[in-house]
Design a protein around this motif. Structure first.
Motif, PDB file in Angstrom:
ATOM      1  N   VAL A  78       0.857  -1.189   0.000  1.00  0.00           N
ATOM      2  CA  VAL A  78       0.000   0.000   0.000  1.00  0.00           C
ATOM      3  C   VAL A  78       0.890   1.234   0.000  1.00  0.00           C
ATOM      4  O   VAL A  78       1.817   1.348   0.825  1.00  0.00           O
ATOM      5  N   ASN A  79       0.626   2.152  -0.922  1.00  0.00           N
ATOM      6  CA  ASN A  79       1.359   3.419  -0.984  1.00  0.00           C
ATOM      7  C   ASN A  79       0.720   4.435  -0.037  1.00  0.00           C
ATOM      8  O   ASN A  79      -0.463   4.749  -0.177  1.00  0.00           O
ATOM      9  N   TRP A  80       1.521   4.939   0.898  1.00  0.00           N
ATOM     10  CA  TRP A  80       1.034   5.884   1.893  1.00  0.00           C
ATOM     11  C   TRP A  80       1.479   7.310   1.575  1.00  0.00           C
ATOM     12  O   TRP A  80       2.590   7.538   1.100  1.00  0.00           O
ATOM     13  N   GLY A  81       0.594   8.248   1.902  1.00  0.00           N
ATOM     14  CA  GLY A  81       0.932   9.664   1.910  1.00  0.00           C
ATOM     15  C   GLY A  81       0.833  10.185   3.335  1.00  0.00           C
ATOM     16  O   GLY A  81      -0.108   9.827   4.063  1.00  0.00           O
ATOM     17  N   ILE A  82       1.802  10.983   3.752  1.00  0.00           N
ATOM     18  CA  ILE A  82       1.842  11.515   5.115  1.00  0.00           C
ATOM     19  C   ILE A  82       1.521  13.008   5.074  1.00  0.00           C
ATOM     20  O   ILE A  82       2.231  13.772   4.410  1.00  0.00           O
ATOM     21  N   LEU A  83       0.479  13.408   5.781  1.00  0.00           N
ATOM     22  CA  LEU A  83       0.087  14.821   5.797  1.00  0.00           C
ATOM     23  C   LEU A  83       0.718  15.518   7.001  1.00  0.00           C
ATOM     24  O   LEU A  83       0.142  15.574   8.089  1.00  0.00           O
ATOM     25  N   GLY A  84       1.934  16.042   6.803  1.00  0.00           N
ATOM     26  CA  GLY A  84       2.605  16.769   7.878  1.00  0.00           C
ATOM     27  C   GLY A  84       3.696  15.944   8.534  1.00  0.00           C
ATOM     28  O   GLY A  84       3.504  14.765   8.830  1.00  0.00           O
ATOM     29  N   TYR A  85       4.824  16.585   8.762  1.00  0.00           N
ATOM     30  CA  TYR A  85       5.972  15.893   9.354  1.00  0.00           C
ATOM     31  C   TYR A  85       5.999  16.157  10.859  1.00  0.00           C
ATOM     32  O   TYR A  85       6.936  16.723  11.401  1.00  0.00           O
ATOM     33  N   ALA A  86       4.927  15.749  11.525  1.00  0.00           N
ATOM     34  CA  ALA A  86       4.819  15.931  12.970  1.00  0.00           C
ATOM     35  C   ALA A  86       5.756  14.965  13.692  1.00  0.00           C
ATOM     36  O   ALA A  86       6.251  13.993  13.109  1.00  0.00           O
ATOM     37  N   ARG A  87       5.951  15.221  14.958  1.00  0.00           N
ATOM     38  CA  ARG A  87       6.834  14.394  15.792  1.00  0.00           C
ATOM     39  C   ARG A  87       6.437  12.915  15.726  1.00  0.00           C
ATOM     40  O   ARG A  87       7.281  12.041  15.551  1.00  0.00           O
ATOM     41  N   ILE A  88       5.136  12.632  15.840  1.00  0.00           N
ATOM     42  CA  ILE A  88       4.706  11.234  15.840  1.00  0.00           C
ATOM     43  C   ILE A  88       4.890  10.600  14.464  1.00  0.00           C
ATOM     44  O   ILE A  88       5.152   9.399  14.346  1.00  0.00           O
ATOM     45  N   ALA A  89       4.766  11.396  13.408  1.00  0.00           N
ATOM     46  CA  ALA A  89       5.026  10.870  12.062  1.00  0.00           C
ATOM     47  C   ALA A  89       6.498  10.512  11.912  1.00  0.00           C
ATOM     48  O   ALA A  89       6.839   9.441  11.403  1.00  0.00           O
ATOM     49  N   ARG A  90       7.356  11.413  12.353  1.00  0.00           N
ATOM     50  CA  ARG A  90       8.803  11.215  12.223  1.00  0.00           C
ATOM     51  C   ARG A  90       9.293  10.035  13.045  1.00  0.00           C
ATOM     52  O   ARG A  90      10.049   9.185  12.557  1.00  0.00           O
ATOM     53  N   MET A  91       8.833   9.951  14.301  1.00  0.00           N
ATOM     54  CA  MET A  91       9.392   8.975  15.234  1.00  0.00           C
ATOM     55  C   MET A  91       8.672   7.627  15.224  1.00  0.00           C
ATOM     56  O   MET A  91       9.269   6.605  15.577  1.00  0.00           O
TER      57      MET A  91
END
Length: 321
Positions: free
Chosen positions: A5-18
């Motif tokens: 599955v190809n994911w898109g991330i909306l925003g490079y927040a702390r929880i996204a990064r870590m």
């Protein structure tokens, strides 16, 4: 269909990064295809973390990318409804950080968008994927505790980061939205479809944001529950479930590390071992598998709405005092 599955991330927040981006990499059935950030420096850092991912300066660009199948939303709580609905309307499946929405009415709008677009939407409660939660379910389903009479659950920590969105009321800040939803979700897992018949909450506020909240909830079954959350005191995380025939002690109920539960009955005290779980990767793996297999993921929207109905009751009680 591809097995990834190809994911898109909306925003490079702390929880996204870590957490989320490493989880997508570890899931085995997923990959990060696109990342968006309105901050050029953060976008450059994000693309360096995920070589090969497409970097976008706007969230809309991610939604317009035809290769993106699923979107992960780590944005401030006040933006969950807007961007989840936009993603669903763009034909994307959505894994949205908790709380799913600021209130049950928003969650119902998001659910309607998911169903009308025939796309999956799930609230990201990663602890539900741990062995600790599996062991809890096993104990509850065994009936060894008897009729559940009391639940006591806490999640608090000392917030020491300056300029955090957690302290901005206009962004959906506050302890209830940040950590209080975990004990509430756990209570929902135990209480099932029932809503409380009475709710009383007391809280401490700092510049319009709740920083310390305790809530007493009464159910028609006789169950009494006490939930505690905050970020103005030393860390505390735990749960106790007491029935007519026994009680279960859960240290660190929302973590994925190894440990043990303690079951106390008339027959004595027994330790139930818990193995470590990569809860974030397990969550992504299940959600992606649900997309690939055209099935429902672990957490239902009905459950998320019901819990937000209870959260609305808690917030109304706080305002009344």
């Amino acid at each position: 269909m591809s097995s990834l599955v190809n994911w898109g991330i909306l925003g490079y927040a702390r929880i996204a990064r870590m957490q989320a981006i490493p989880a997508i990499a570890a899931a085995g059935n997923s990959r990060v295809h696109a990342i968006a950030s309105r901050d050029a420096a953060k976008l450059a850092e994000a693309c360096a973390q995920v070589p090969g991912a497409v970097g976008y300066a706007s969230y809309t660009d991610v939604l317009n990318d035809p290769a993106v199948q699923a979107v992960y939303i780590p944005l401030p709580n006040s933006l969950h409804r807007q961007w989840a609905i936009a993603a669903l309307d763009a034909g994307k499946h959505v894994l949205c950080e908790k709380p799913l929405a600021l209130n049950a009415a928003e969650a119902r709008e998001m659910t309607a968008a998911a169903r009308s677009n025939e796309r999956l939407l799930m609230e990201a409660f990663m602890y539900r994927y741990t062995d600790r939660t599996t062991q809890l379910r096993t104990v509850l389903e065994s009936g060894v505790l008897g009729k559940i009479r009391h639940v006591n659950a806490s999640f608090r920590f000392l917030l020491d980061r300056a300029s955090t969105i957690k302290m901005q009321p206009e962004l959906g800040g506050g302890a209830l939205y940040d950590v209080g939803v975990y004990p509430l979700n756990l209570l929902g897992l135990i209480a099932g479809d029932a809503l409380p018949v009475a709710v009383h909450a007391e809280g401490e506020f700092d510049n319009g944001v709740d920083v310390n909240v305790s809530t007493l909830l009464r159910y028609e079954s006789g169950l009494l529950a006490t939930l505690h959350c905050g970020f103005n005191a030393f860390g505390q995380m735990g749960a106790e479930i007491v029935g007519t025939q026994g009680r279960l002690l859960m240290p660190d109920p929302f973590l994925g590390d190894a440990g043990e539960l303690t079951l106390v009955t008339a027959q004595g005290t027994r330790s139930i071992p818990v193995v470590a779980t990569d809860r974030y990767a397990s969550q992504v793996r299940d959600f992606a598998a649900a997309i690939l297999q055209n099935r429902a993921p672990l957490l239902s929207l009905d459950e998320s709405i019901r819990n937000l109905d209870v959260l609305d009751m808690i917030r109304a009680s706080l305002k009344a005092h």
